[in-house]
Write an enzyme that holds these catalytic residues in place. Structure first.
Site, PDB file in Angstrom:
ATOM      1  CG  HIS A 112     -28.913  10.462  50.491  1.00 10.30           C
ATOM      2  ND1 HIS A 112     -28.232   9.280  50.337  1.00 10.30           N
ATOM      3  CD2 HIS A 112     -29.787  10.259  51.519  1.00 10.30           C
ATOM      4  CE1 HIS A 112     -28.661   8.404  51.235  1.00 10.30           C
ATOM      5  NE2 HIS A 112     -29.596   8.967  51.962  1.00 10.30           N
ATOM      6  CB  CYS A 113     -29.013   8.910  44.740  1.00 11.15           C
ATOM      7  SG  CYS A 113     -27.662   9.851  44.010  1.00 11.15           S
ATOM      8  CG  MET A 114     -24.624   4.309  45.803  1.00 12.68           C
ATOM      9  SD  MET A 114     -24.409   2.922  44.661  1.00 12.68           S
ATOM     10  CE  MET A 114     -25.925   2.020  44.955  1.00 12.68           C
ATOM     11  NE  ARG A 127     -24.817  12.148  40.410  1.00 11.94           N
ATOM     12  CZ  ARG A 127     -25.017  12.500  39.154  1.00 11.94           C
ATOM     13  NH1 ARG A 127     -25.890  13.446  38.864  1.00 11.94           N
ATOM     14  NH2 ARG A 127     -24.345  11.914  38.176  1.00 11.94           N
TER      15      ARG A 127
END
Length: 463
Positions: A27-29, A31
């Protein structure tokens, strides 16, 4: 925003083809990124229907579920269910693979808007918090409901928080822009400190000539100056990259920050900062000229450009230059009606953003901007939080503002009260005998921008 993390995660796993179909997850910030064994087993339609999911994106061989804030909780729950080992958040920029784009006016404008939006988006909480505190001071202060006196500590505190949010905008913009352009944020903050240092403000106020290494510096106040700060940090990022290439490692610790600042002082204070002011000065002169020559066309131009004039801090000089003429005539049929039209168009676009934008966070931002503007006539959250970030919001506002201004011009509505009236919805009172005509123009501006916002929506964002 995901309310029930466990349920949403279970539904995402099921819609992605089951946990057996998920080969890996990160995961990113904003998504949740899924590497699936067979993307054919995944249903975008089913994922999009899950509460808290903003959209689904296919990029980099992944199915990316855009969630916004709270994505880390969904990721942790997914790892628990699927038996994956959790990993640290990855960079959002992995999707932004730069490709060589043909240089066109459209690509240049898109790049500029992208840079500005990327620099402003992270500091949105400041606009929201400052706007709410300022709203409390204005709404409950002595000039409105009178529940708080000028000596009330709560009134003073709310004013301080509200003012700090906007007075020190160059600091916030410097830090955020430095992150956007991969520049040292501490050096960007130092330059903002130079621009807002009391001695620098005193030099500007004195009006006496000042030079940087013998180069004349245009006397400009950068209080609340966002766009000049973003431009300066953008230039600083290139200076920093160049210095990293040419400086030996043994002197980089001292040489990099010192030389960066030494180079940027004349570039920022004598070139980039003044260039922004000069350009907006030309626009201000154009507005003054149009108001005295072409009438209704000037109203449309002013209504469309006024938010940009405010963002560069040129609205006060324009008003100051024109006020004597208004006082002598007893009315203003150009600039004041146009600014009122654009303010009503902004309220329409804010409401449209609250109802139509993608994602819970964006809609919450829209409601925050709408409430603070309607109840306290505070437009900065809209200007910096939505208008300068979203091209469609800018367009719907421009059309609404132009429509309202054109209506006022055709009806001959004249403003006879040159001071504010507190609440934007009381602006028709400023038209005096032309109150009904002014009100019609206000309604047109509001209705057009709101209608366009609801019909065509806004630029899609992750959160």
């Amino acid at each position: 925003m995901v309310k029930d993390v466990k349920q949403a995660t279970a539904e995402i796993i099921a819609a992605a083809g089951g946990k057996e179909n998920i080969a890996a997850a990160t995961h990113c910030m904003t998504r949740l990124r899924l590497n699936l064994k067979d993307e054919g087993l995944s249903s975008d339609e089913a994922i999009n229907k899950i509460e808290g999911v903003i959209s689904v994106v296919h990029a980099g061989g992944q199915v990316q579920v855009v969630i916004g804030q709270g994505v880390d909780k969904v990721y942790d729950e997914l790892c628990r269910i699927a038996g994956f080992e959790t990993q640290n958040r990855i960079s959002e920029d992995l999707d932004n693979v730069k490709t060589k784009e043909k240089l066109t006016p459209k690509s240049v404008i898109n790049s500029m808007m992208g840079a500005l939006s990327g620099s402003i988006t992270p500091i949105l909480p400041i606009f929201i918090a400052a706007g709410i505190f300022k709203m409390i001071a204005v709404l409950f202060g002595p000039k409105n409901f009178g529940l708080l006196t000028e000596t009330s500590h709560l009134f003073m505190l709310c004013n301080i928080v509200g003012s700090a949010g906007y007075y020190f905008l160059p600091f916030y913009a410097a830090y955020s822009a430095a992150k956007k352009f991969n520049c040292n944020p501490i050096m960007a903050l130092l330059f903002a400190g130079v621009m807002l240092h009391p001695d620098m403000l005193a030099i500007v106020s004195s009006g006496e000539a000042f030079t940087v290494y013998g180069i004349p510096m245009k006397l400009v106040s950068y209080v609340q100056a966002v766009i000049p700060m973003v431009l300066i940090v953008w230039a600083m990022s290139y200076v920093e990259k160049w210095l990293k290439k040419v400086l030996p490692n043994m002197v980089r610790t001292i040489g990099l920050p010192v030389l960066t600042m030494a180079i940027m002082l004349p570039v920022g204070l004598c070139v980039l900062g003044p260039v922004c002011t000069i350009i907006m000065g030309w626009i201000a002169d154009l507005i003054v000229w149009l108001s005295s020559t072409v009438g209704i066309l000037a109203m449309v131009v002013v209504a469309v450009l006024w938010p940009l004039v405010i963002s560069f801090g040129m609205h006060v000089p324009v008003m100051t230059a024109l006020l004597p003429a208004w006082m002598e005539m007893g009315f203003d049929a150009i600039v004041s009606p146009a600014t009122i039209a654009q303010s009503m168009a902004a309220i329409g676009a804010e409401l449209g953003y609250a109802l139509r934008s993608d994602g819970v966070e964006n809609r919450s931002l829209g409601w925050s901007c709408f409430v603070t503007n309607v109840t306290a006539n505070i437009g900065e959250p809209w200007l910096y939080g939505i208008y300068l970030r979203d091209k469609k919001a800018m367009l719907w506002h421009a059309i609404g503002a132009a429509s309202g201004a054109l209506t006022m011009g055709l009806l001959g509505a004249k403003v006879v009260m040159f001071s504010g009236v507190g609440f934007p919805w009381l602006n028709p009172l400023r038209f005096g005998e032309d109150m009904i005509l002014g009100a019609i123009g206000c309604i047109v501006a509001f209705a057009v921008s709101l209608t366009l916002s609801l019909l065509f929506g806004f630029t899609k964002k992750d959160a």
